[in-house]
Design an enzyme around this catalytic site. Structure first.
Site, mmCIF file in Angstrom:
data_model
loop_
_atom_site.group_PDB
_atom_site.id
_atom_site.type_symbol
_atom_site.label_atom_id
_atom_site.label_comp_id
_atom_site.label_asym_id
_atom_site.label_seq_id
_atom_site.Cartn_x
_atom_site.Cartn_y
_atom_site.Cartn_z
ATOM 1 N N MET A 43 0.851 -1.197 0.000
ATOM 2 C CA MET A 43 0.000 0.000 0.000
ATOM 3 C C MET A 43 0.886 1.246 0.000
ATOM 4 O O MET A 43 0.461 2.326 0.406
ATOM 5 C CB MET A 43 -0.941 -0.003 1.205
ATOM 6 C CG MET A 43 -1.918 -1.173 1.159
ATOM 7 S SD MET A 43 -3.444 -0.880 2.038
ATOM 8 C CE MET A 43 -2.855 -0.673 3.693
ATOM 9 N N LEU A 55 6.669 2.940 1.578
ATOM 10 C CA LEU A 55 7.563 1.781 1.682
ATOM 11 C C LEU A 55 8.730 2.033 2.631
ATOM 12 O O LEU A 55 9.185 3.161 2.795
ATOM 13 C CB LEU A 55 8.087 1.426 0.288
ATOM 14 C CG LEU A 55 7.004 1.154 -0.760
ATOM 15 C CD1 LEU A 55 7.641 0.770 -2.092
ATOM 16 C CD2 LEU A 55 6.040 0.065 -0.311
ATOM 17 N N HIS A 56 9.200 0.944 3.241
ATOM 18 C CA HIS A 56 10.315 1.010 4.184
ATOM 19 C C HIS A 56 11.202 -0.220 3.961
ATOM 20 O O HIS A 56 10.943 -1.005 3.034
ATOM 21 C CB HIS A 56 9.793 1.075 5.627
ATOM 22 C CG HIS A 56 8.733 0.057 5.906
ATOM 23 N ND1 HIS A 56 8.984 -1.291 5.955
ATOM 24 C CD2 HIS A 56 7.396 0.200 6.101
ATOM 25 C CE1 HIS A 56 7.862 -1.936 6.204
ATOM 26 N NE2 HIS A 56 6.875 -1.072 6.288
ATOM 27 N N HIS A 91 9.654 -3.588 3.267
ATOM 28 C CA HIS A 91 9.243 -3.838 1.882
ATOM 29 C C HIS A 91 10.464 -4.132 1.003
ATOM 30 O O HIS A 91 10.407 -5.013 0.148
ATOM 31 C CB HIS A 91 8.510 -2.613 1.310
ATOM 32 C CG HIS A 91 7.208 -2.317 1.975
ATOM 33 N ND1 HIS A 91 7.019 -1.229 2.790
ATOM 34 C CD2 HIS A 91 6.017 -2.965 1.945
ATOM 35 C CE1 HIS A 91 5.777 -1.212 3.231
ATOM 36 N NE2 HIS A 91 5.142 -2.254 2.745
ATOM 37 N N ASP A 95 2.377 -8.990 9.575
ATOM 38 C CA ASP A 95 0.929 -9.204 9.450
ATOM 39 C C ASP A 95 0.672 -10.707 9.441
ATOM 40 O O ASP A 95 0.301 -11.286 8.416
ATOM 41 C CB ASP A 95 0.419 -8.517 8.183
ATOM 42 C CG ASP A 95 0.599 -7.012 8.269
ATOM 43 O OD1 ASP A 95 -0.028 -6.400 9.133
ATOM 44 O OD2 ASP A 95 1.408 -6.467 7.494
HETATM 45 O O1 PAF Z 1 -0.108 -5.672 3.854
HETATM 46 C C1 PAF Z 1 -0.501 -4.757 3.092
HETATM 47 O O2 PAF Z 1 0.201 -3.772 2.827
HETATM 48 C C2 PAF Z 1 -1.882 -4.849 2.498
HETATM 49 O O3 PAF Z 1 -2.795 -5.425 3.391
HETATM 50 C C3 PAF Z 1 -1.921 -5.558 1.132
HETATM 51 C C4 PAF Z 1 -1.502 -7.009 1.243
HETATM 52 C C5 PAF Z 1 -0.991 -4.828 0.155
HETATM 53 C C6 PAF Z 1 -3.338 -5.527 0.556
HETATM 54 O O4 PAF Z 1 -3.789 -4.214 0.386
#
Ligand code: PAF
Length: 280
Positions: free
Chosen positions: A30, A33-34, A37, A150
């Site tokens: 989404m 970014l860091h 990512h 997550d």
């Molecule tokens: O983890 C995330 O950044 C979001 O939940 C994802 C997987 C990109 C879905 O929008």
């Protein structure tokens, strides 16, 4: 690195079907970014022939609209980071491209979504499943990379892939931490200096719980975590759960015979931070 906004452009760029001579890896994001990512993108580009990252702030997974409005956005910096980490294609669609019509699908993930994030953020995982299934359909990757911060999201996405019979491998990647232990998150950018200074206590407390697991029972462990977090004036415990790492159901005792994950959610002001660690 190519940047595309439509599924048509994306399909034109990516190998598919008979002509496919490279594996396609995908990192959905989404934005904001860091280094967490970057580590996903780096691993993806080591393991796959083509690396695609998406940047799309998905409205359907936000049960709280103010949370959506204040979600950090930094497209230019994101593109630079992706360029530097070996990404080949950035897919940055707008809302109409992903949802030409409202997505009314309702997924059923059973008990997986009845606990922790799913219990507190109604509709959140349904929204995640909607967008991830659409993104997977657009990118058609062989592998998709998700961070273990997550933890519940990975379980739900894996279940969605199983239910829909999608031909993609979900790759779990370890949490990346700041030097002071704080799990990397786009939401860290929203913390005030005081909240940021307090936030490493979350990981510190989780690691202390790991050290205690052999010497206390479950109620004492929960009490320890609640007291440690709530003693800090900038933090408020939302939940601390010890769950079976496979089913995500809370264990009845620390002696339960399953791999256990300790999962935590903490408010720092309005900012909600999550973290987790393997207990045994
Ligand atoms: O983890 C995330 O950044 C979001 O939940 C994802 C997987 C990109 C879905 O929008």
């Amino acid at each position: 690195m190519k940047i595309v906004k439509t599924i048509k452009e994306l399909r034109h760029l990516l190998p598919e079907g008979e002509s496919k001579n490279k594996t396609v890896g995908f990192v959905p994001t989404m934005g904001a970014l860091h280094r967490g990512h970057s580590s996903l993108v780096q691993r993806c580009s080591r393991e796959c022939g083509v690396t695609v990252a998406s940047i799309f702030v998905n409205p359907t997974q936000f049960n709280d609209k103010t949370d959506l409005a204040r979600y950090p956005r930094s497209l230019e910096a994101d593109v630079q980071l992706l360029q530097a980490t070996g990404c080949d294609v950035v897919f940055a669609p707008d809302e109409k491209e992903i949802y030409p019509q409202p997505d009314t699908r309702l997924f059923d993930f059973g008990l997986l979504e009845k606990v922790m994030e799913g219990e507190r953020r109604k509709g959140h995982f349904n929204g995640v499943a909607q967008v991830v299934s659409r993104l997977l359909d657009a990118v058609k990757p062989d592998c998709a990379y998700f961070g273990e911060k997550d933890f519940q999201q990975i379980a739900v996405v894996s279940e969605m892939v199983r239910q829909l019979g999608l031909p993609v491998e979900i790759v779990r990647c370890p949490i990346v931490r700041e030097p002071d232990g704080l799990a990397m998150s786009s939401r860290n950018a929203l913390l005030s200096p005081d909240q940021r200074a307090a936030a490493p206590l979350i990981a510190k407390t989780l690691f202390a719980a790991v050290d205690k697991v052999c010497s206390v029972d479950l109620p004492a462990l929960k009490q320890f975590v609640a007291s440690a977090i709530n003693a800090n004036e900038h933090l408020r415990l939302d939940y601390f759960e010890v769950v079976c790492a496979r089913t995500l159901q809370p264990v009845a005792s620390l002696d339960d015979d399953c791999a256990k994950q300790a999962c935590i959610a903490v408010y720092a002001g309005e900012v909600r931070l999550i973290d987790n660690v393997r207990l045994a």
